[in-house]
Design an enzyme around this catalytic site. Sequence first.
Site, PDB file in Angstrom:
ATOM      1  N   ASP A  40       0.843  -1.191   0.000  1.00  0.00           N
ATOM      2  CA  ASP A  40       0.000   0.000   0.000  1.00  0.00           C
ATOM      3  C   ASP A  40       0.881   1.243   0.000  1.00  0.00           C
ATOM      4  OD1 ASP A  40      -2.478  -1.210  -0.025  1.00  0.00           O
ATOM      5  OD2 ASP A  40      -2.692  -1.254   2.144  1.00  0.00           O
TER       6      ASP A  40
ATOM      7  N   ARG B 198      -1.150  -1.036  -8.682  1.00  0.00           N
ATOM      8  CA  ARG B 198      -2.506  -0.626  -8.332  1.00  0.00           C
ATOM      9  C   ARG B 198      -2.593   0.896  -8.430  1.00  0.00           C
ATOM     10  NH1 ARG B 198      -3.438  -1.539  -2.439  1.00  0.00           N
ATOM     11  NH2 ARG B 198      -3.897  -3.701  -2.982  1.00  0.00           N
TER      12      ARG B 198
END
Length: 311
Positions: free
Chosen positions: A137, A187
């Site tokens: 992340d 992502r």
Amino acid sequence: MMRQTLLGVSRNTTLRQVIEQAPVSRDVVRRFVAGDSTPDAVRVTGELVDTHRQVTIDYLGEDTTDPAQAEATRDAYLGLIAALSEAGLTQNGAAEVSLKLSALGQFLGRDGHAIALDNARVICQAAANAGTTVTLDMEDHTTTDPTLSALAELRQDWPWVGVALQAYLHRTEQDCRDLAHEGSRIRLCKGAYKQPESVAFQDKDDVDKAYVRCLKILVEGQGYPMIATHDPRLVEIASVLVAKAQRDADSYEFQMLLGIRPDEQLRLAGAGSRMRVYLPYGEDWYGYLVRRMAERPANLTFFLRSLATKG
């Protein structure tokens, strides 16, 4: 204005205590957070996989303040991966994990980077043994360079390690160009942290335009784009771009958050697209939930309506 207010609320400890202690709000939170425990995460993951959706799981927590806490987070991920593997949910990457390096010790002084990297290495090896993958992340802009540095080191042993990039940062177009190479899992999200104007677009339209520019780079590149958005217009644009690039259905995926636009998730999965659900779990859910509402204010409307209905 609402977004900035919500991001401030995410660090309001008094309001956090009120919301966390209210049984009605915790009931509603279950739509967006799988639960407090590993069995909760495994159960909800199984339900999603049964509907032809894939999953990436985040054990909630960040801004770790001591090595023991970082080790506890690492061990939570190891227990999660073992439980997912035992349940047959890691095959072909059906369920993977998402890591925040700050939760693994990134901010623990001069040795923070090494501590977080060592903990991430252990998790990556466990994921490899289980036949699945890991995605890093991205947090506030001060962590971008350290996270990309850790990514480069982890990919020396596990080239499938993915990373999130935030379209609202001015630098992200170049980061996309640098990372859109063969085998690179990226992502792309809009971004949900409060950032200064000097490093990030502030206007929604500017963020949307930046997202499309970054998406074009990834789709036209050689990597594996993970298209993280709930915006119907951006989903449609992405569908057009992947069709124009003649990408195979297994060369990219859509990603959405647990509890957000579930009907659209099912539609995409049913149409043959890879659809992965970002599934958070753990007791430290407050900051995550408020940032999600800031990222998409319609989520706040839904949350408040749900509270009123439960009440």
